[in-house]
Design an enzyme around this catalytic site. Structure first.
Site, PDB file in Angstrom:
ATOM      1  N   CYS A 178       1.841   8.409  12.939  1.00 49.93           N
ATOM      2  CA  CYS A 178       2.203   9.530  13.739  1.00 49.93           C
ATOM      3  C   CYS A 178       2.129   9.162  15.350  1.00 49.93           C
ATOM      4  CB  CYS A 178       1.569  10.860  13.466  1.00 49.93           C
ATOM      5  SG  CYS A 178       2.254  12.292  13.967  1.00 49.93           S
ATOM      6  N   ASN A 236       0.848  -1.140   0.141  1.00 50.69           N
ATOM      7  CA  ASN A 236      -0.105  -0.132   0.005  1.00 50.69           C
ATOM      8  C   ASN A 236       0.753   1.224  -0.127  1.00 50.69           C
ATOM      9  OD1 ASN A 236       0.352  -1.423   2.644  1.00 50.69           O
ATOM     10  ND2 ASN A 236      -0.194   0.546   3.434  1.00 50.69           N
TER      11      ASN A 236
HETATM   12  N1  PLP Z   1      -4.782  -3.921   3.879  1.00 56.16           N
HETATM   13  C1  PLP Z   1      -4.042  -2.989   3.108  1.00 56.16           C
HETATM   14  C2  PLP Z   1      -3.002  -3.147   2.260  1.00 56.16           C
HETATM   15  C3  PLP Z   1      -4.719  -1.681   3.173  1.00 56.16           C
HETATM   16  O1  PLP Z   1      -4.075  -0.717   2.227  1.00 56.16           O
HETATM   17  C4  PLP Z   1      -5.743  -1.598   4.018  1.00 56.16           C
HETATM   18  C5  PLP Z   1      -6.303   0.107   4.136  1.00 56.16           C
HETATM   19  O2  PLP Z   1      -5.402   0.864   3.895  1.00 56.16           O
HETATM   20  C6  PLP Z   1      -6.342  -2.306   4.852  1.00 56.16           C
HETATM   21  C7  PLP Z   1      -5.585  -3.649   4.717  1.00 56.16           C
HETATM   22  C8  PLP Z   1      -7.377  -2.281   5.858  1.00 56.16           C
HETATM   23  O3  PLP Z   1      -8.632  -2.127   5.052  1.00 56.16           O
HETATM   24  P1  PLP Z   1      -9.863  -1.300   5.865  1.00 56.16           P
HETATM   25  O4  PLP Z   1      -9.769   0.029   5.560  1.00 56.16           O
HETATM   26  O5  PLP Z   1     -11.146  -1.970   4.733  1.00 56.16           O
HETATM   27  O6  PLP Z   1     -10.029  -1.954   7.289  1.00 56.16           O
END
Ligand code: PLP
Length: 394
Positions: A330, A156
Site C-alpha cells: 500500500c 511468499n
Molecule cells: N524473504 C521472504 C520470502 C520473506 O517472506 C520475508 C518476510 O516476509 C523476508 C525475506 C524478510 O525476512 P525478515 O522479516 O526476517 O527480515
C-alpha cells in the site's frame, strides 16, 4: 484455535508474515539472556556465551546439512538477502549482469534494483502463469559476465516452489554464484543447504518460531563476498557486530524443531489447505486459486475473488475474527497490485481482489471452519462495496 496457550475466538491465518514464538525457543532465549557475556570476550562469561553460539551454529549446520563455518548469523531474512545480493555482486565488479526472478521478496528485489541504479545490468527472469521459474529461462541467460543469479526457494505470496536443484546445478555449470531465499521454505519443505551449486541461502527466525531479529545466511566457505556491515570482524569478517547469543540460541532450537517436525507438519498443513481450498471454491464458485496446485508450500492458500477489493475483504474478515493478508503493497494509501501477480500475468483488477491465507504449526481445522463460516457474509459485503466503483469505471 489455540494461540500462545490462550483460547482465542480468532483464526490467525497469517503465519507466512510471522508465527508464534515456540515455547522451547523462548526458554532458550530467556536462559541465555539472563547471563552476562559477550561471545567475543576471552573471560569465562564470554567463553560461556561463545559456547552457546557455537552449539547453536553446529545444530543449525547439522539441520541444514552444511558446515558450521558456513553459518553466518544476521538480524533476519532481509539482512541475509542483502548480504548475499550486494556482497556477491560487489565481490565481482567486472561482471556487469545480475539475474533475478521477477517474483522475489522485496528483501531481494530491492537490493537488486538498487544495484541496477548503481550501474549493473539487471535481467528479471520471467515466471509462467503459476509463478514457476523455468530452469531453461535461467540457463539461457547465464554467462561468465553474470555476477549473481538469485531465485527464491518458494514464493511468499502464492506459495509456488521453484526447481531449485536444477537452477543451482545450471548456475554451477556456468560458474555463476547462486543465492536462494529460503525464508518461507524452511520448516515447510525439506531444505538441503548442501545442494550442489548453491552459494548462499537466507533464512529468518520469526517465520519458524524464533524471535524477530534473528536469522542467518548459509554461505559457502569458498564464496567471495564483500561485507555490508563493517566493524569488529565477527562471522568470518563477513558480518560485523556483537553476536546476539540469546537470539542465536533460540534460532538453533526453533530451526531444529522446524526441521525435525517438517514432514509431519507438512502433511497436516496439506490436509488443512485442501479443506480450506475446497471450502472456498464451494462457497465462492468464481474464485481463482493462484499458484501451482502441486508444487506449493503446504501452508499456502492464495485466491482471487473477481469483483472484490482484497483490502475491503481483509477488513471485513478481520472484523469477523479471521486474520489473513492481501500481499499487495500500500503506497500512499493506494493499493498497488502485487509484483508477483503482475509477473504471473494476472489482470490488475483481479490481483487487487486477492487474499493469502497462510497456515502454521498452531493452525487447526477450527481455524478453517471459522474462515468458511464468515467468508460468505464478508464476500457479499465486499462485492456490494465494490459494485458502484466498478460501475463508474465501465
Ligand atoms: N524473504 C521472504 C520470502 C520473506 O517472506 C520475508 C518476510 O516476509 C523476508 C525475506 C524478510 O525476512 P525478515 O522479516 O526476517 O527480515
Amino acid at each position: 484455535m489455540q494461540m500462545n496457550g490462550a483460547t482465542s475466538e480468532r483464526a490467525y491465518l497469517d503465519h507466512a508474515a510471522t508465527t508464534a514464538l515456540l515455547p522451547e525457543a523462548a526458554e532458550a532465549w530467556r536462559e541465555t539472556a539472563s547471563r552476562v557475556g559477550n561471545p567475543s570476550s576471552l573471560h569465562a562469561a564470554g567463553r560461556a556465551s561463545r559456547r552457546v553460539v557455537e552449539e547453536a551454529r553446529e545444530s543449525i549446520a547439522d539441520d541444514l546439512r552444511v558446515r558450521p563455518s558456513e553459518v553466518i548469523f544476521t538480524s533476519g531474512g532481509t539482512e541475509a538477502d542483502n548480504l548475499a545480493v550486494k556482497g556477491l555482486a560487489w565481490a565481482r565488479p567486472n561482471r556487469p549482469r545480475i539475474l533475478c526472478s521477477a517474483i522475489e521478496h522485496h528483501a531481494v528485489l530491492d537490493p537488486v534494483a538498487w544495484l541496477g541504479e548503481q550501474g549493473r545490468d539487471i535481467e528479471w527472469i520471467p515466471v509462467d502463469s503459476l509463478g514457476r521459474v523455468g530452469p531453461e529461462a535461467v540457463r539461457e541467460r547465464l554467462g561468465d559476465d553474470v555476477a549473481l543469479c538469485t531465485v527464491m526457494w518458494a514464493n511468499n505470496e502464492v506459495g509456488t516452489v521453484q526447481p531449485i536443484a536444477e537452477i543451482a546445478a545450471a548456475c554451477a555449470e556456468a560458474g555463476v554464484p547462486f543465492h536462494t531465499d529460503a525464508v518461507q521454505a524452511i520448516g515447510q519443505l525439506p531444505v538441503d543447504g548442501s545442494l550442489p551449486g548453491l552459494t548462499s541461502l537466507a533464512l529468518s527466525g520469526h517465520k519458524i518460531g524464533a524471535p524477530v531479529g534473528t536469522g542467518a545466511l548459509v554461505l559457502r566457505r569458498d564464496a567471495r563476498v564483500v561485507p555490508v556491515v563493517h566493524g569488529g570482524g565477527q562471522e568470518r569478517e563477513v558480518r560485523s557486530g556483537t553476536l546476539d547469543a540469546a537470539g542465536i540460541a533460540a534460532l538453533g532450537v526453533a530451526l531444529h524443531h522446524a526441521v525435525t517436525a517438517q514432514a509431519d507438519h507438512a502433511a497436516r498443513m496439506v490436509a488443512l489447505r485442501q479443506d480450506l481450498i475446497d471450502g472456498i471454491v464451494r462457497l465462492a464458485p468464481g474464485v481463482i486459486v493462484n499458484g501451482d496446485r502441486a508444487q506449493r508450500l503446504p501452508g499456502n492458500v492464495h485466491v482471487s475473488f473477481p469483483g472484490c477489493e482484497g483490502d475491503t475483504l481483509l477488513m471485513l474478515l478481520d472484523a469477523a475474527g479471521v486474520e489473513c493478508s492481501t500481499g499487495s503493497a500500500c503506497t500512499a494509501g493506494v493499493p498497488e497490485p502485487s509484483h508477483v501477480l503482475e509477473a504471473m500475468g494476472i489482470d490488475a483488477a483481479l490481483a487487487r481482489g486477492s487474499l493469502r491465507f497462510s497456515l502454521g504449526c498452531p493452525s487447526t481445522s477450527g481455524d478453517v471452519d471459522r474462515v468458511l463460516e464468515v467468508l460468505p457474509g464478508a464476500l457479499e459485503r465486499a462485492t456490494r462495496a465494490a459494485t458502484p466503483r466498478l460501475r463508474r469505471t465501465t
